[in-house]
Design a protein around this motif. Structure first.
Motif, PDB file in Angstrom:
ATOM      1  N   PRO A 161     -23.147 -21.144 -46.161  1.00  0.00           N
ATOM      2  CA  PRO A 161     -24.089 -20.914 -47.262  1.00  0.00           C
ATOM      3  C   PRO A 161     -25.378 -21.709 -47.115  1.00  0.00           C
ATOM      4  O   PRO A 161     -26.419 -21.333 -47.659  1.00  0.00           O
ATOM      5  CB  PRO A 161     -23.299 -21.350 -48.500  1.00  0.00           C
ATOM      6  CG  PRO A 161     -21.885 -21.314 -48.092  1.00  0.00           C
ATOM      7  CD  PRO A 161     -21.876 -21.698 -46.645  1.00  0.00           C
ATOM      8  N   ILE A 162     -25.326 -22.835 -46.374  1.00  0.00           N
ATOM      9  CA  ILE A 162     -26.521 -23.678 -46.245  1.00  0.00           C
ATOM     10  C   ILE A 162     -27.320 -23.294 -45.006  1.00  0.00           C
ATOM     11  O   ILE A 162     -28.545 -23.124 -45.062  1.00  0.00           O
ATOM     12  CB  ILE A 162     -26.102 -25.162 -46.178  1.00  0.00           C
ATOM     13  CG1 ILE A 162     -25.317 -25.530 -47.443  1.00  0.00           C
ATOM     14  CG2 ILE A 162     -27.331 -26.060 -46.052  1.00  0.00           C
ATOM     15  CD1 ILE A 162     -24.753 -26.927 -47.416  1.00  0.00           C
ATOM     16  N   LEU A 163     -26.633 -23.141 -43.890  1.00  0.00           N
ATOM     17  CA  LEU A 163     -27.276 -22.776 -42.622  1.00  0.00           C
ATOM     18  C   LEU A 163     -26.728 -21.436 -42.172  1.00  0.00           C
ATOM     19  O   LEU A 163     -25.543 -21.304 -41.876  1.00  0.00           O
ATOM     20  CB  LEU A 163     -27.012 -23.847 -41.552  1.00  0.00           C
ATOM     21  CG  LEU A 163     -27.522 -25.252 -41.847  1.00  0.00           C
ATOM     22  CD1 LEU A 163     -27.095 -26.213 -40.754  1.00  0.00           C
ATOM     23  CD2 LEU A 163     -29.039 -25.245 -41.996  1.00  0.00           C
ATOM     24  N   ARG A 164     -27.596 -20.440 -42.134  1.00  0.00           N
ATOM     25  CA  ARG A 164     -27.163 -19.116 -41.716  1.00  0.00           C
ATOM     26  C   ARG A 164     -26.939 -19.105 -40.210  1.00  0.00           C
ATOM     27  O   ARG A 164     -27.783 -19.603 -39.443  1.00  0.00           O
ATOM     28  CB  ARG A 164     -28.215 -18.064 -42.069  1.00  0.00           C
ATOM     29  CG  ARG A 164     -28.492 -17.945 -43.550  1.00  0.00           C
ATOM     30  CD  ARG A 164     -27.267 -17.432 -44.292  1.00  0.00           C
ATOM     31  NE  ARG A 164     -26.886 -16.105 -43.862  1.00  0.00           N
ATOM     32  CZ  ARG A 164     -25.816 -15.456 -44.302  1.00  0.00           C
ATOM     33  NH1 ARG A 164     -25.003 -16.039 -45.181  1.00  0.00           N
ATOM     34  NH2 ARG A 164     -25.542 -14.250 -43.868  1.00  0.00           N
ATOM     35  N   PRO A 165     -25.836 -18.571 -39.736  1.00  0.00           N
ATOM     36  CA  PRO A 165     -25.580 -18.541 -38.286  1.00  0.00           C
ATOM     37  C   PRO A 165     -26.584 -17.662 -37.562  1.00  0.00           C
ATOM     38  O   PRO A 165     -27.064 -16.655 -38.094  1.00  0.00           O
ATOM     39  CB  PRO A 165     -24.156 -17.978 -38.193  1.00  0.00           C
ATOM     40  CG  PRO A 165     -23.559 -18.169 -39.543  1.00  0.00           C
ATOM     41  CD  PRO A 165     -24.690 -18.069 -40.515  1.00  0.00           C
ATOM     42  N   LYS A 166     -26.903 -18.047 -36.365  1.00  0.00           N
ATOM     43  CA  LYS A 166     -27.804 -17.307 -35.489  1.00  0.00           C
ATOM     44  C   LYS A 166     -27.063 -16.939 -34.199  1.00  0.00           C
ATOM     45  O   LYS A 166     -26.026 -17.509 -33.868  1.00  0.00           O
ATOM     46  CB  LYS A 166     -29.050 -18.148 -35.141  1.00  0.00           C
ATOM     47  CG  LYS A 166     -29.880 -18.558 -36.342  1.00  0.00           C
ATOM     48  CD  LYS A 166     -30.538 -17.364 -37.008  1.00  0.00           C
ATOM     49  CE  LYS A 166     -31.429 -17.810 -38.153  1.00  0.00           C
ATOM     50  NZ  LYS A 166     -32.065 -16.648 -38.823  1.00  0.00           N
TER      51      LYS A 166
END
Length: 423
Positions: A161-166
């Motif tokens: 929720p904090i860091l969107r996966p890339k």
């Protein structure tokens, strides 16, 4: 002191699930024999084993594997990581495990990279080619999952929720370039055979409700900006060019034939053959036409007079004296010169050479003379430089000679010709 781990039940169950139970010994394609759960050390043809004995043989084989993992790893491991490495080393062999990148990453302390390196061991040689095996892909995934499982069972929350996966493009090597092949191992009597299931490769279709990727969104944004900058303009109407007629399509009219050239009887005979009998016409007599004789007038060009261009020594008509005929060379006024009347005179070579060459020789001699004097006064001024002074004396003498000779020749050339040269 580094603790020594023992194989747990999790590792035994994982190996049993992927190896499969073989009650009777079967011969492998490379000539070896296998029995139970992948046991090859004491397997012989015609031997059979129960499921309990097969598990005992597996535990016996895992003793050497666990010892190698304990001896080759220098980073502290938990039980799940140790069990995953034992399953991995049991499948690929101890020699391959010792020189693998998985063990190198573990000893470097990069445990996550070591877990990802397990997935690289997914190919096998089958029918002369190295292909990706689907069973090996699943086995590596299970071993990696066991390796990453926390020992206390407490999972750390992923910060999605904090860091969107890339997308990790560096891990593209882990994605197989070809579809993994489904290989089936079957036992026919006392031999083990491996067959590949033939069929079309599955087509992976993304779900319809999946959101566009970052690259697709960027491409759409660039396309929208280009459309705003460069609006669509109607395409020009295509220019239709009529095809050129070929030589066969071109029908040229035949030139008319004069009546006098064809006899009248031939004309009427051809006409009667082409016209049927009921519509035959009676030809009227044609008066003979006397051809008019054609007289060709050939114009003969008048002969052009032979004119010799004036030279530096004489003129064309000899009516006026030439540039160099200062003595008044007298000739007839009406007679023109021919090519044989012009005398051949070689140009006189310069008496004392080119003027610029003499000036250059004088400047060079003056420079050599000045350089020699400067060499004697500066470089060879100290005692004990007699040989070096000789070099300066020689250069100054040669320069003086060149300067004197060039000055003499230049004065003679500017003074005019000598008295004895006039004829």
């Amino acid at each position: 002191m580094k603790p020594r781990h023992q194989v747990s039940r999790a590792a035994v169950d994982l190996i049993k699930r992927f190896e499969g139970y073989r009650m009777k010994a079967a011969q492998l394609p490379d000539g070896r024999w296998t029995i139970g759960y992948g046991h090859t050390l004491t397997a012989r043809g015609g031997a059979s084993v129960t499921e309990q004995d097969a598990e005992a043989l597996l535990l016996y084989d895992l003793i050497a594997v666990a010892h190698a993992v304990n001896e080759q790893t220098y980073t502290p491991l938990n039980q799940n990581q140790f069990d995953a490495l034992v399953c991995f080393a049991f499948n690929i062999g101890l020699d391959n495990f010792i020189r693998s990148g998985v063990l190198r990453r573990i000893n470097e302390g990069s445990l996550l990279q070591a877990a990802c390196a397990m997935e690289m061991w997914r190919k096998a040689d089958f029918e002369g080619e190295r292909i990706v095996i689907d069973a090996l892909v699943r086995r590596r995934s299970a071993e990696k999952a066991l390796f990453l499982t926390p020992a206390d069972g407490v999972w750390v929350a992923a910060p999605s929720p904090i860091l969107r996966p890339k997308v990790d493009y560096d891990a593209s090597c882990a994605v197989p370039k070809q579809t993994p092949a489904t290989v089936m191992a079957r036992f026919e009597g006392d031999r083990a055979t491996i067959e590949r299931e033939e069929g079309p490769a599955p087509i992976l279709v993304a779900p319809a409700d999946e959101a566009p990727s970052a690259s697709e969104q960027a491409a759409a944004a660039v396309g929208a900006r280009l459309e705003a900058i460069l609006p669509d303009t109607p395409a020009p109407a295509p220019v239709v060019v009529a095809p050129l007629a070929s030589r066969d399509d071109l029908v040229l009219p035949e030139p008319p034939v004069p009546a006098a050239a064809v006899p009248a009887a031939v004309l009427y005979e051809d006409f009667e053959e082409t016209v049927s009998a009921p519509f035959r016409l009676t030809p009227e007599p044609v008066a003979p036409v006397t051809p008019t004789p054609v007289v060709e007038v050939v114009e003969t060009p008048a002969p052009r007079p032979f004119v010799v261009e004036p030279t530096l020594f004489e003129t064309a008509t000899r009516t006026s004296p030439s540039v160099f005929n200062l003595d008044g060379f007298s000739t007839s006024e009406d007679v023109t010169l021919s090519a044989m009347d012009v005398p051949f005179t070689e140009p006189e070579a310069p008496r004392f050479g080119n003027l610029s060459l003499l000036v250059s020789l004088g400047v060079l001699g003056l420079a050599m003379f000045g350089g020699g004097v400067l060499w004697i006064l500066t470089v060879a001024s100290g005692p004990g430089f007699s040989q070096i002074k000789m070099f300066g004396y020689g250069a100054s003498m040669v320069g003086a000679i060149c300067f004197v000779v060039s000055a003499y020749l230049l004065l003679r050339k500017l003074g005019g010709p000598e008295e004895g040269d006039e004829d």
